[in-house]
Write a protein that holds these residues in place. Structure first.
Motif, PDB file in Angstrom:
ATOM      1  N   ALA A 112       5.590 -10.320  11.254  1.00 14.01           N
ATOM      2  CA  ALA A 112       4.840 -11.567  11.374  1.00 14.01           C
ATOM      3  C   ALA A 112       4.520 -12.431   9.889  1.00 14.01           C
ATOM      4  CB  ALA A 112       3.383 -11.352  11.980  1.00 14.01           C
ATOM      5  N   HIS A 113       4.699 -11.302   8.961  1.00 12.69           N
ATOM      6  CA  HIS A 113       4.752 -11.733   7.584  1.00 12.69           C
ATOM      7  C   HIS A 113       6.043 -12.078   6.864  1.00 12.69           C
ATOM      8  CE1 HIS A 113       0.430 -12.542   6.883  1.00 12.69           C
ATOM      9  NE2 HIS A 113       0.470 -11.280   7.533  1.00 12.69           N
ATOM     10  N   GLY A 114       7.302 -11.401   7.737  1.00 16.37           N
ATOM     11  CA  GLY A 114       8.591 -11.483   7.226  1.00 16.37           C
ATOM     12  C   GLY A 114       9.016 -10.253   6.499  1.00 16.37           C
ATOM     13  N   TYR A 115       8.426  -9.128   6.944  1.00 11.04           N
ATOM     14  CA  TYR A 115       8.868  -7.996   6.113  1.00 11.04           C
ATOM     15  C   TYR A 115       9.217  -6.805   7.006  1.00 11.04           C
ATOM     16  CZ  TYR A 115       6.651  -9.634   1.911  1.00 11.04           C
ATOM     17  OH  TYR A 115       6.466 -10.693   0.796  1.00 11.04           O
ATOM     18  N   PRO A 116      10.210  -6.281   6.861  1.00 11.61           N
ATOM     19  CA  PRO A 116      10.558  -4.916   7.604  1.00 11.61           C
ATOM     20  C   PRO A 116       9.173  -3.917   7.703  1.00 11.61           C
ATOM     21  CG  PRO A 116      11.708  -4.577   5.679  1.00 11.61           C
ATOM     22  CD  PRO A 116      11.112  -5.825   5.325  1.00 11.61           C
ATOM     23  N   ASP A 117       9.310  -3.187   8.845  1.00 11.59           N
ATOM     24  CA  ASP A 117       8.080  -2.205   8.890  1.00 11.59           C
ATOM     25  C   ASP A 117       8.933  -0.875   7.800  1.00 11.59           C
ATOM     26  OD1 ASP A 117       5.957  -0.475   9.831  1.00 11.59           O
ATOM     27  OD2 ASP A 117       7.056   0.265  11.329  1.00 11.59           O
ATOM     28  N   GLY A 118       7.872  -0.224   7.436  1.00 13.74           N
ATOM     29  CA  GLY A 118       8.311   0.895   6.363  1.00 13.74           C
ATOM     30  C   GLY A 118       7.755   0.452   4.991  1.00 13.74           C
ATOM     31  N   ASN A 119       6.686   0.598   4.770  1.00 13.16           N
ATOM     32  CA  ASN A 119       5.837   0.294   3.618  1.00 13.16           C
ATOM     33  C   ASN A 119       6.332  -0.631   2.489  1.00 13.16           C
ATOM     34  OD1 ASN A 119       4.206   2.805   3.767  1.00 13.16           O
ATOM     35  ND2 ASN A 119       6.022   4.030   3.532  1.00 13.16           N
ATOM     36  N   ALA A 120       6.602  -1.893   3.288  1.00 16.67           N
ATOM     37  CA  ALA A 120       7.154  -3.167   2.350  1.00 16.67           C
ATOM     38  C   ALA A 120       6.140  -4.116   2.353  1.00 16.67           C
ATOM     39  CB  ALA A 120       8.377  -3.506   3.200  1.00 16.67           C
ATOM     40  N   LEU A 121       5.237  -4.198   3.149  1.00 24.36           N
ATOM     41  CA  LEU A 121       4.205  -5.367   3.377  1.00 24.36           C
ATOM     42  C   LEU A 121       3.159  -5.333   1.957  1.00 24.36           C
ATOM     43  CD1 LEU A 121       3.046  -7.558   5.274  1.00 24.36           C
ATOM     44  CD2 LEU A 121       1.414  -6.004   5.933  1.00 24.36           C
ATOM     45  N   PRO A 122       3.322  -6.371   1.221  1.00 30.70           N
ATOM     46  CA  PRO A 122       2.387  -6.451   0.215  1.00 30.70           C
ATOM     47  C   PRO A 122       0.870  -6.258   0.710  1.00 30.70           C
ATOM     48  CG  PRO A 122       3.803  -8.184   0.078  1.00 30.70           C
ATOM     49  CD  PRO A 122       4.019  -7.628   1.686  1.00 30.70           C
ATOM     50  N   LEU A 123       0.096  -5.719   0.000  1.00 35.84           N
ATOM     51  CA  LEU A 123      -1.232  -5.270   0.076  1.00 35.84           C
ATOM     52  C   LEU A 123      -2.057  -6.644   0.640  1.00 35.84           C
ATOM     53  CD1 LEU A 123      -3.726  -3.274   0.501  1.00 35.84           C
ATOM     54  CD2 LEU A 123      -4.123  -3.351  -1.982  1.00 35.84           C
ATOM     55  N   GLU A 124      -1.883  -7.707  -0.372  1.00 36.00           N
ATOM     56  CA  GLU A 124      -2.754  -9.005   0.020  1.00 36.00           C
ATOM     57  C   GLU A 124      -2.402  -9.437   1.214  1.00 36.00           C
ATOM     58  OE1 GLU A 124       1.023 -10.214  -2.702  1.00 36.00           O
ATOM     59  OE2 GLU A 124      -0.497  -8.779  -2.348  1.00 36.00           O
ATOM     60  N   ARG A 125      -1.278  -9.322   2.037  1.00 34.28           N
ATOM     61  CA  ARG A 125      -0.988  -9.821   3.304  1.00 34.28           C
ATOM     62  C   ARG A 125      -1.554  -8.866   4.330  1.00 34.28           C
ATOM     63  NH1 ARG A 125       3.706 -13.136   3.425  1.00 34.28           N
ATOM     64  NH2 ARG A 125       3.712 -14.077   1.172  1.00 34.28           N
ATOM     65  N   LEU A 126      -1.528  -7.598   4.017  1.00 31.40           N
ATOM     66  CA  LEU A 126      -2.276  -6.697   5.023  1.00 31.40           C
ATOM     67  C   LEU A 126      -3.700  -6.959   4.940  1.00 31.40           C
ATOM     68  CD1 LEU A 126      -2.296  -4.096   6.759  1.00 31.40           C
ATOM     69  CD2 LEU A 126      -2.625  -2.734   4.673  1.00 31.40           C
ATOM     70  N   VAL A 127      -4.484  -6.951   3.684  1.00 30.81           N
ATOM     71  CA  VAL A 127      -5.804  -7.505   3.940  1.00 30.81           C
ATOM     72  C   VAL A 127      -6.225  -8.770   4.251  1.00 30.81           C
ATOM     73  CG1 VAL A 127      -7.746  -7.792   2.138  1.00 30.81           C
ATOM     74  CG2 VAL A 127      -6.429  -5.977   1.602  1.00 30.81           C
ATOM     75  N   ALA A 128      -5.526  -9.643   4.072  1.00 32.81           N
ATOM     76  CA  ALA A 128      -5.564 -11.066   4.646  1.00 32.81           C
ATOM     77  C   ALA A 128      -5.537 -11.018   5.958  1.00 32.81           C
ATOM     78  CB  ALA A 128      -4.739 -12.148   4.191  1.00 32.81           C
ATOM     79  N   THR A 129      -4.670 -10.340   6.770  1.00 33.39           N
ATOM     80  CA  THR A 129      -4.480  -9.956   8.198  1.00 33.39           C
ATOM     81  C   THR A 129      -5.957  -9.404   8.735  1.00 33.39           C
ATOM     82  OG1 THR A 129      -2.151  -9.997   8.081  1.00 33.39           O
ATOM     83  CG2 THR A 129      -3.346  -9.090   9.927  1.00 33.39           C
ATOM     84  N   VAL A 130      -6.340  -8.219   8.098  1.00 31.83           N
ATOM     85  CA  VAL A 130      -7.581  -7.358   8.549  1.00 31.83           C
ATOM     86  C   VAL A 130      -8.556  -8.241   8.455  1.00 31.83           C
ATOM     87  CG1 VAL A 130      -8.957  -5.611   7.924  1.00 31.83           C
ATOM     88  CG2 VAL A 130      -6.501  -5.187   7.883  1.00 31.83           C
ATOM     89  N   GLN A 131      -8.974  -9.177   7.566  1.00 34.50           N
ATOM     90  CA  GLN A 131     -10.195  -9.763   7.362  1.00 34.50           C
ATOM     91  C   GLN A 131     -10.157 -10.922   8.602  1.00 34.50           C
ATOM     92  OE1 GLN A 131      -9.239 -11.460   3.208  1.00 34.50           O
ATOM     93  NE2 GLN A 131     -10.932 -10.217   2.397  1.00 34.50           N
TER      94      GLN A 131
END
Length: 265
Positions: A49-68
């Motif tokens: 959804a953020h334009g990254y492949p699966d496999g430890n590539a997603l920036p932390l800030e994108r993950l945190v924003a999604t969780v929030q």
């Protein structure tokens, strides 16, 4: 927050908990609206959804924003797939987990992949420490990829899965995610061989939920399957619209995990 955390733990001690994995807040709210007792993210779906492949590539800030954003719109427990902690450095893993818990997660999935299982055990220990500092009763679901990645010969899979289950439980895990197992006799052996609640992945060849419950499974996850279908459907609609100018909803099919992931590499 601990009310949700306690509820999430309790859901693993009752009947089969069916978790629909989502990528965003709207999907999470839809799951709750349709009766989901908890919400789970799919690491692959969130990354895609953020334009990254699966496999430890997603920036932390994108993950945190999604969780929030998800935690803001739901009132049921939220568990977050953190892949392998997005790092093999334990300090960095602790930072990731602290941020995810602070954003609203009361559960996590964390996986071993092809790495030494001792590394995941150390990550689980660190997760428990982080959760204790946050005073959150975090549900740590340890995913082993013995089946999914074919890490050992077929006749050794149950034994190796149970060996890892014991290691991860000793480190502080609350659940075992035996991703990829589908045979009823192997599921039964795994459930009988550990006291951890067992989680399986919803492949088409899996026994029906009623059978899974009898076998002892306590959690069933969709994984990235819903996202794969949605992207496949989108591809069919886009292709039709580009060719005809009309939205043709016939003959839609899912993309495979590999097809979606390869788009972003």
């Amino acid at each position: 927050m601990n009310t949700l955390a306690t509820r999430f733990h309790q859901l693993h001690q009752q009947d089969l908990l069916i978790l629909t994995n989502v990528a965003d807040a709207t999907g999470a709210r839809l799951v709750e609206h349709l009766g989901g007792r908890a919400v789970a993210t799919s690491s692959a779906a969130v990354a895609w959804a953020h334009g990254y492949p699966d496999g430890n590539a997603l920036p932390l800030e994108r993950l945190v924003a999604t969780v929030q954003s998800i935690a803001r719109v739901i009132s049921v427990p939220l568990t977050v797939d953190v892949e392998a902690g997005y790092s093999d450095d334990l300090g960095r893993v602790a930072e990731v987990l602290d941020a995810v818990i602070a954003a609203g997660a009361v559960g996590i999935n964390i996986e071993d992949g092809s790495a030494d299982p001792e590394l995941l055990a150390r990550k689980i220990e660190r997760a428990r420490q982080v959760a204790k500092k946050r005073d959150v009763k975090l549900f740590i679901n340890a995913r082993t990829d013995v089946y999914l990645k074919g890490l050992v010969p077929a006749d050794e899979r149950v034994t190796e899965t149970l060996r890892r289950a014991a290691l991860y439980q000793s480190a502080g895990a609350d659940g075992l995610f035996a991703a990829g197992v589908t045979a009823a006799y192997e599921i039964d052996a795994i459930c009988q061989g550990t006291t951890l609640p067992v989680n399986v992945l919803g492949f088409a060849s899996l026994p029906p939920p009623e059978t899974l419950q009898v076998l002892g499974v306590r959690r069933l996850s969709a994984g990235s399957g819903i996202a794969e279908f949605l992207y496949g459907a989108m591809g069919g609609l886009v292709n039709s619209f580009l060719a005809t100018g009309k939205l043709d909803t016939h003959d839609l099919k899912a993309f495979t995990y590999g097809e979606v992931n390869d788009l972003l590499k």
